[in-house]
Design an enzyme around this catalytic site. Structure first.
Site, mmCIF file in Angstrom:
data_model
loop_
_atom_site.group_PDB
_atom_site.id
_atom_site.type_symbol
_atom_site.label_atom_id
_atom_site.label_comp_id
_atom_site.label_asym_id
_atom_site.label_seq_id
_atom_site.Cartn_x
_atom_site.Cartn_y
_atom_site.Cartn_z
ATOM 1 C CE LYS A 27 -3.107 2.711 3.023
ATOM 2 N NZ LYS A 27 -3.961 2.622 4.353
ATOM 3 N NE ARG A 31 -10.750 -1.367 4.221
ATOM 4 C CZ ARG A 31 -11.241 -1.588 5.361
ATOM 5 N NH1 ARG A 31 -12.151 -2.469 5.393
ATOM 6 N NH2 ARG A 31 -10.538 -1.129 6.352
ATOM 7 C CG ASP A 41 -9.782 7.206 7.266
ATOM 8 O OD1 ASP A 41 -8.523 7.179 6.413
ATOM 9 O OD2 ASP A 41 -9.854 7.334 8.423
ATOM 10 C CG ASP A 49 -1.903 5.143 5.119
ATOM 11 O OD1 ASP A 49 -1.724 4.003 5.681
ATOM 12 O OD2 ASP A 49 -3.058 5.390 4.698
ATOM 13 C CE LYS A 77 -6.240 8.366 8.292
ATOM 14 N NZ LYS A 77 -6.906 7.244 9.355
ATOM 15 C CG ASP A 133 -5.566 7.671 5.011
ATOM 16 O OD1 ASP A 133 -6.480 8.350 4.371
ATOM 17 O OD2 ASP A 133 -5.683 6.658 5.489
ATOM 18 C CD GLU A 154 -6.631 4.882 2.894
ATOM 19 O OE1 GLU A 154 -7.708 5.195 3.596
ATOM 20 O OE2 GLU A 154 -5.567 4.945 3.248
#
Ligand code: BES
Ligand code: ZN
Ligand code: ZN
Length: 501
Positions: free
Chosen positions: A267, A353, A349, A290, A279, A272, A351
């Protein structure tokens, strides 16, 4: 830092400082410690008899060698190695990390380390050097005042009695692995502004050119052609274009069964914010890391290109920012992944996956048969396992066991979480095939259940490194900040697969 192999004797080491492992309750009247005691003019027995230092793991004892002694080094650091039975590669790495950090702070420029492990000399040397690299990494790249200015210029790894060439080979491997780990940490540490998807692709190109890997970077137009609606949906809110980085290592003379293609997918969310499901502000700055999964893939591929195993390895890193804007994907939207599966976005959030789904599908298209994906995927993994174990889940128990045992060998901990089919019920959508969140319960597992939808037909395991990729506190053997978790384990897996091939 220059690294050198040495097979002793220690009295001839021409360095400023000597660091020596000492086991718990080791006696000063026998073996190596007796010799060290004599060479040091009785300092070692004095410290041990006073019980100032008993060799507990991580303990240190430091001397200036003035007066009557027979060592060329003018300073001596004893480092506790704990119980001999527990002194494995992970412990060796930490011991050497502690040694170099401690001696650097004391302004030693050239040091020799005597790890005193009983195992394979090549592996001990590799681990020692790698531990030194890990120990010397500093996250303060952008500090201009009160920066750590001291450096160790020369490190000598000493394994007395090793066979000719073994320490040299180990030192070289250790340098490659240590540099790869720090490469990954450096990327993870960069602010989002300096490590955009385009920057990541550039770093990947540099590795490919310098070390000889084939590279392909898909831009958004090509992602569109491939039908990667899931990955693209995350990028929509950002002005930075998404990139899908593909690195491939092919052995020069492939003698082995080429039907197996081991693949790492990571990833690469370079920042993020959560997107429209924004968030909270607290700690949001940390969401620059991230992209650690993607950086881990790049770091591992960088090392693989230099270690040249006899098996091919594919590396895939989907990279994007996750930001809110007038163009951003909204909760309630439905997107279509490359496989044709439709996904209802409940929370923007979740994201990671979404980008991994298309990356895994694309890896399959490129021939991947065995996929390990890694991601800072869920906050829930920190609740379950803290910062000690990373989570591993998947559909191939043999691969999961391999990851756990490879990790254990190199001192990285992975703990398996279950992935029963019942969990998949939590990601059923009312209007599409699946939805991207599965409610409050078992967040790490439902995230993996989502990925499983895209990993059919292959051997697959997933690592959730959200709790382990960033160290909130400094340790004696490493700074705070990016840890480089999983690079060593992936390389160990490649090494093991090479030996089987
Ligand atoms: N990148 C985060 C996960 C994360 C959290 C990584 C803390 C490192 C430290 C991920 O994209 C995320 O936000 N996950 C959500 C999922 C939820 C909306 C189902 C989470 O864990 O809260
Ligand atoms: Zn997120
Ligand atoms: Zn994320």
């Amino acid at each position: 830092m220059q690294v050198e192999a040495n097979r002793g004797p220690i009295e001839e080491l021409d360095v400023q400082a000597l660091a020596v492992a000492v086991f718990k309750n080791e006696k000063s009247d026998e073996g190596f410690i007796k010799k060290l005691d004599e060479l040091s003019g009785g300092l070692v027995s004095s410290a041990l008899e006073a019980e100032e230092f008993v060799g507990k793991e991580g303990e240190t004892c430091y001397f200036h060698l003035v007066g009557n002694n027979k060592l060329k080094a003018r300073r001596l650091l004893l480092i506790g190695a704990g119980e001999p039975d527990d002194y494995k590669l992970g412990e060796i790495s930490q011991l050497v990390g502690t040694a170099v950090r401690s001696l650097r702070s004391k302004n030693a420029k050239s040091i020799a380390v005597v790890p005193r492990a009983s195992g394979n000399a090549e592996e001990t040397a590799a681990t020692a050097v790698q531990g030194a690299f890990i120990g010397l990494f500093d996250p303060d790249k952008y500090r201009t005042v009160e920066k750590e200015q001291k450096t160790i210029d020369r490190l000598v790894v000493v394994i007395e009695g090793a066979e000719d060439g073994a320490v040299e080979r180990g030192v070289e491997t250790g340098r490659i692995v240590g540099e790869a780990i720090n490469f990954t940490r450096d990327l993870a540490n960069e602010p989002g502004a300096y490590m955009t998807p385009t920057d990541m692709a550039e770093r990947a190109r540099e590795i490919a050119n310098e070390f000889g890997l084939s590279i392909d970077v898909l831009d958004e137009a090509r992602m569109e052609q491939e039908g990667m609606g899931s990955l693209l949906s995350v990028a929509r809110g950002s002005d930075q274009p998404a990139k899908l980085i593909i690195l491939k290592y092919t052995p020069a003379n492939a003698t082995v069964d080429s039907s197996e293609l081991l693949t790492f997918v990571g990833k690469g969310v370079t920042f993020d914010s959560g997107g429209i499901s924004l968030k909270p502000g607290e700690n949001m700055e940390l969401m620059k890391y991230d992209m650690t999964g993607g950086a881990t893939v790049l770091g591992a591929m960088r090392a693989i290109a230099q270690l040249k195993p006899p098996i091919p390895v594919l590396g895939v890193a989907p990279c994007t920012e996750n930001l809110p804007s007038g163009k951003a994907t909204k909760p309630g939207d439905v997107v279509k992944a490359m496989t044709g599966k439709t996904i209802e976005i409940i929370n923007t959030d979740a994201e990671g996956r979404l980008i991994l789904a298309d990356a895994i599908a694309y890896a399959k298209k490129l021939g991947a048969t065995k996929v390990i994906d890694m991601a800072t995927l869920t906050g829930a993994v920190s609740i379950a396992l803290g910062d000690v174990n990373a989570a591993v889940l998947g559909t191939d128990q043999e691969l999961i066991d391999e990851i756990i045992s490879a990790g254990r060998e190199v001192g990285e901990k992975f703990w398996q979480l279950p992935l029963d089919k019942e969990y998949s019920k939590q990601i059923k959508s009312d209007i599409a095939d699946i939805k991207n969140v599965g409610g409050r319960k078992a967040g790490t597992i439902t995230a993996a259940a989502f990925l499983k939808e895209f990993a059919d037909g292959i051997s697959w395991a997933h690592l959730d490194i959200a709790g382990t990729a960033w160290g909130d506190d400094a340790k004696p053997y490493r700074s705070k900040g990016p840890t480089g978790i999983a690079v060593r384990t992936l390389l160990r897996i490649v090494d093991r697969a090479s030996k089987q091939a």
